[in-house]
Design a protein around this motif. Structure first.
Motif, mmCIF file in Angstrom:
data_model
loop_
_atom_site.group_PDB
_atom_site.id
_atom_site.type_symbol
_atom_site.label_atom_id
_atom_site.label_comp_id
_atom_site.label_asym_id
_atom_site.label_seq_id
_atom_site.Cartn_x
_atom_site.Cartn_y
_atom_site.Cartn_z
ATOM 1 N N TYR A 1 0.846 -1.198 0.000
ATOM 2 C CA TYR A 1 0.000 0.000 0.000
ATOM 3 C C TYR A 1 0.876 1.241 0.000
ATOM 4 C CZ TYR A 1 -4.279 -2.624 0.718
ATOM 5 O OH TYR A 1 -5.336 -3.464 0.533
ATOM 6 N N ARG A 2 0.308 2.349 -0.473
ATOM 7 C CA ARG A 2 1.009 3.627 -0.373
ATOM 8 C C ARG A 2 1.049 4.045 1.091
ATOM 9 N NH1 ARG A 2 -1.835 7.952 -3.806
ATOM 10 N NH2 ARG A 2 -3.607 7.121 -2.631
ATOM 11 N N ASP B 1 -1.794 5.800 2.513
ATOM 12 C CA ASP B 1 -3.023 5.042 2.789
ATOM 13 C C ASP B 1 -2.908 4.144 4.030
ATOM 14 O OD1 ASP B 1 -4.534 6.010 0.639
ATOM 15 O OD2 ASP B 1 -3.617 4.569 -0.745
ATOM 16 N N GLN C 1 4.608 -1.210 -6.254
ATOM 17 C CA GLN C 1 4.795 -0.079 -7.163
ATOM 18 C C GLN C 1 5.525 1.065 -6.475
ATOM 19 O OE1 GLN C 1 0.723 0.613 -8.397
ATOM 20 N NE2 GLN C 1 0.708 -1.207 -9.722
ATOM 21 N N ASP C 2 5.993 2.015 -7.282
ATOM 22 C CA ASP C 2 6.691 3.175 -6.716
ATOM 23 C C ASP C 2 5.831 3.869 -5.669
ATOM 24 O OD1 ASP C 2 8.903 2.808 -8.187
ATOM 25 O OD2 ASP C 2 8.555 4.423 -9.637
ATOM 26 N N GLY C 3 6.415 4.175 -4.547
ATOM 27 C CA GLY C 3 5.689 4.895 -3.497
ATOM 28 C C GLY C 3 4.933 3.976 -2.558
ATOM 29 N N GLU C 4 4.962 2.665 -2.839
ATOM 30 C CA GLU C 4 4.263 1.728 -1.958
ATOM 31 C C GLU C 4 5.244 1.069 -0.983
ATOM 32 O OE1 GLU C 4 0.468 0.247 -4.644
ATOM 33 O OE2 GLU C 4 2.276 -0.993 -4.613
#
Lengths: 271, 271
Positions: free
Chosen positions: A170-171, A174, A222-225
């Motif tokens: 998760y980001r 979040d 993913q990027d930022g997660e």
């Protein structure tokens, strides 16, 4: 399996009982209903296993158990259900080693067998989906990735061992919402136990590119997660396997759970 | 304090209420009766604290709680008891820092205060003594040594942090008996969480010559003995202090517990 047969847990259990359930997994079946991990032990180990659950409720949330020798699932969990036939399939372990997979276990069930039912994270995954935070493995149509960790359980008699965690990326922005949504699910692992690189390091997880989980499928981060780690119902199975107890232990086949009549809100704490 | 005044928990609570309890510790008072750790929080943190206990029952075994704003201790734990006056003394923390010690907290108790009662290891110590395995610190007339660890609690909302353990040295040959005797005490930390050099390493305890515990007194470890580590009721206090929540938090003064009317066997699981 027709859509109507997927609608109610009882239908799925009947299919299992008739050896007519062929899907590789029960994930996504009977939305809104809970599913259970199953583990069957000789009754002489039941007190220690009950205590393992009581001392480690995040990993091993016990929903109920049978009477010794009586294969009837508690009515509070599933009506008219026989634990020897109502899972899609069973893994049989002898002296801690996987021996065979069977569709029913009438011949393995003993006068002193006790079956335990343990909460499953499918319940909080539905809540995450509903809140717009679908776990990545569902989007990819894969099994959730699971990792063995260095995090020791609080020992209970003959049982001990380490926590197994499931991972959902998760980001970071979040994370607090993910924690808030999963927190009430106290009987199905609840909020995450750790997250991010610091969490991975603490748990002793080195598979940081997510390509090689110990169980389940690889996922995509993913990027930022960040990786977010949750308690996992595979934990008690591994604890039992690693305990060195002799004789036969039976579990449901991972991913192919016992369908329960209780609903997700029944395993969810109301604040 | 006369012998008759030490006999019943109610007598000790009355002494406390009258600010006439002067002993440094409640250890050994009213043999057979249980005692409780106390922590008092604003009600907005009650759900998270309740969950901290539910997710970490070995460190934080919750025996009960008051209604918000109502200082009455639950009757099931202690009859006619006011949590604002019935501990020997209280430690008051503001913004996570110790501020002062007081004999009663009528003026600090708020409309939204909730008091939690947490099990205490005095209960299983009596059982160890009875079975000929007296903890060393009792023989030395000292406080039990306690250590901060690297073992993370399962987080619960705003609360997290690390387990604190108490340590009692035993011969390795007696370890299984110590485990068996303490195992049933599920509401007062129960059987040990770790032991020996391997356990100390896992927990991150470096004080291997036992001279410098984080809380309590040093103890003596004899040839052939190993350190045995148990869950400890100081854990939730430290978790609350380390959580960064603002405002006032009140605990009993460590070692000076609330005397309960329930007996050791009431916090003990019967198998």
């Amino acid at each position: 399996m027709s859509d109507s047969q997927k609608r109610f847990p009882y239908h799925v259990r009947i299919l299992c009982r008739n050896k007519a359930f062929t899907a590789p997994s029960t994930a996504g079946l009977c939305p809104g209903y809970s599913q259970a991990n199953v583990i069957i032990l000789p009754s002489k180990f039941a007190a220690d296993f009950r205590l393992l659950g009581a001392r480690n409720p995040v990993s091993c949330p016990l929903l109920g158990e049978t009477k010794p020798g009586d294969p009837q699932v508690p009515e509070a969990l599933a009506a008219d259900s026989d634990v020897r036939t109502d899972c899609p399939s069973y893994n049989i372990y002898r002296d801690g080693v996987f021996a065979e997979q069977k569709e029913s276990i009438e011949t393995e069930w003993r006068d002193d067998s006790v079956a335990f039912f343990i909460g499953c994270s499918y319940s909080f995954e539905a809540a995450l989906v509903k809140n717009g935070l679908p776990p990545r493995h569902l989007e990819l149509n894969r099994a959730v990735p699971m990792y063995k960790t260095n995090y020791r359980l609080c020992p209970a008699g003959v049982f001990g061992g380490h926590m197994v965690v499931s991972m959902r990326p998760y980001r970071l922005v979040d994370l607090e919402r993910v924690r808030d949504i999963t927190r009430p699910f106290v009987k199905t692992h609840g909020e995450p136990v750790a997250w991010g690189l610091d969490g991975a390091k603490y748990l002793g997880i080195t598979d940081l590119d997510r390509t090689n989980p110990d169980f389940g499928d690889p996922t995509e981060i993913q990027d930022g997660e960040v990786a977010v780690y949750f308690g996992c119902g595979v934990t008690p199975q591994l604890s039992v396997m690693d305990s060195g107890i002799s004789g036969e232990v039976i579990g449901h086949t991972p991913g192919r759970m016992l369908m329960l009549d209780i609903k997700d809100e029944d395993v969810c704490l109301s604040f």
